[in-house]
Enzyme design. Sequence first.
Site, PDB file in Angstrom:
ATOM      1  CG  MET A   1     -16.525   7.225  10.256  1.00 32.08           C
ATOM      2  SD  MET A   1     -17.272   7.167   8.684  1.00 32.08           S
ATOM      3  CE  MET A   1     -17.841   5.075   8.792  1.00 32.08           C
ATOM      4  CD  GLU A   2     -11.697   8.054   9.806  1.00 29.53           C
ATOM      5  OE1 GLU A   2     -12.311   9.001  10.413  1.00 29.53           O
ATOM      6  OE2 GLU A   2     -12.211   7.948   8.631  1.00 29.53           O
TER       7      GLU A   2
ATOM      8  CG  HIS B   1      -1.415  -1.235   1.582  1.00 30.81           C
ATOM      9  ND1 HIS B   1      -1.063  -2.173   2.519  1.00 30.81           N
ATOM     10  CD2 HIS B   1      -2.423  -1.966   0.756  1.00 30.81           C
ATOM     11  CE1 HIS B   1      -1.717  -3.257   2.405  1.00 30.81           C
ATOM     12  NE2 HIS B   1      -2.583  -3.224   1.568  1.00 30.81           N
TER      13      HIS B   1
ATOM     14  CG  ASP C   1     -21.890  16.494  10.054  1.00 30.92           C
ATOM     15  OD1 ASP C   1     -20.504  16.363   9.739  1.00 30.92           O
ATOM     16  OD2 ASP C   1     -22.467  15.367  10.076  1.00 30.92           O
TER      17      ASP C   1
HETATM   18  N1  HPA Z   1     -20.612  10.662  11.097  1.00 30.28           N
HETATM   19  C1  HPA Z   1     -19.436   9.964  10.816  1.00 30.28           C
HETATM   20  N2  HPA Z   1     -18.228  10.536  10.446  1.00 30.28           N
HETATM   21  C2  HPA Z   1     -18.300  11.772  10.342  1.00 30.28           C
HETATM   22  C3  HPA Z   1     -19.721  12.588  10.623  1.00 30.28           C
HETATM   23  C4  HPA Z   1     -20.521  11.948  10.816  1.00 30.28           C
HETATM   24  O1  HPA Z   1     -21.746  12.337  10.898  1.00 30.28           O
HETATM   25  N3  HPA Z   1     -19.293  14.155  10.008  1.00 30.28           N
HETATM   26  C5  HPA Z   1     -18.049  14.039   9.928  1.00 30.28           C
HETATM   27  N4  HPA Z   1     -17.502  12.924  10.116  1.00 30.28           N
END
Ligand code: HPA
Length: 235
Positions: A180-181, A4, A204
């Site tokens: 998510m990380e 990778h 958001d």
């Molecule tokens: N969910 C998951 N990951 C994210 C989000 C979300 O709403 N916004 C920015 N990263």
Amino acid sequence: MTPHNEAQKGDYAETVLLPGDPLRAKWIAETFFDAPRQVNGVRNCLGYTGTWKGKPVSVQATGMGQPSLAIYVHELLDIYGVKNLIRVGTCGGLSAKVKVRDLVIAMTAATDSAMNQIFAPYQYAPFADYDLLAASVNLARDRGFTSHVGSIVSSDVFYVPDGAKSYGALLDHGILAVEMEAAALYTLAARFDAKALAICTMTDCLITGDQIDSSQRQSSLHEMVELALDVALDA
Ligand code: HPA
């Protein structure tokens, strides 16, 4: 050098910034680094090394989600000898306290990822490096940025079925935001005795529906990356 990553040993600095987006890695290298050079282009998951205020530093895109991040981070730690990893990302707000553009600095990260099921019957608590955490909190305060330090959730699912409610009991236990990380990053750093931190701009809010606009997004990302690079100076 790996399936990778085409970089040679020595191509990465000891400290690596980790955005998800390859084009953000390119933007970071071109905007902030002196003498940037590309060290990875496999799958267009771009990595660069240069200097910031005279100190060598790298940036490597991780892609989205824990499985993708874990491949790049495992190899940075195991093959390339990287010591400090600072994720520069975005997150979705899960607390009324956290407003769009605020920084969320993750002390720990809960997760639904299968990756952390290796700890059963225990539930592992992935943790940030204290020195990186303290340095980023102090710099954020000095610069007048609103930051929140606490627990986030690293989810494997972006499109959750029921909005904020999908995060269930986490909402009643002080969780600030979702991304998510971070949990995989912290777990791998612990495995390789390295330092890690995730700094995220809230883009958001899953509670109010507020969203960052594109000009705010660019200036917030600029401020966050500059902060992370200054944290890297003392790492
Ligand atoms: N969910 C998951 N990951 C994210 C989000 C979300 O709403 N916004 C920015 N990263």
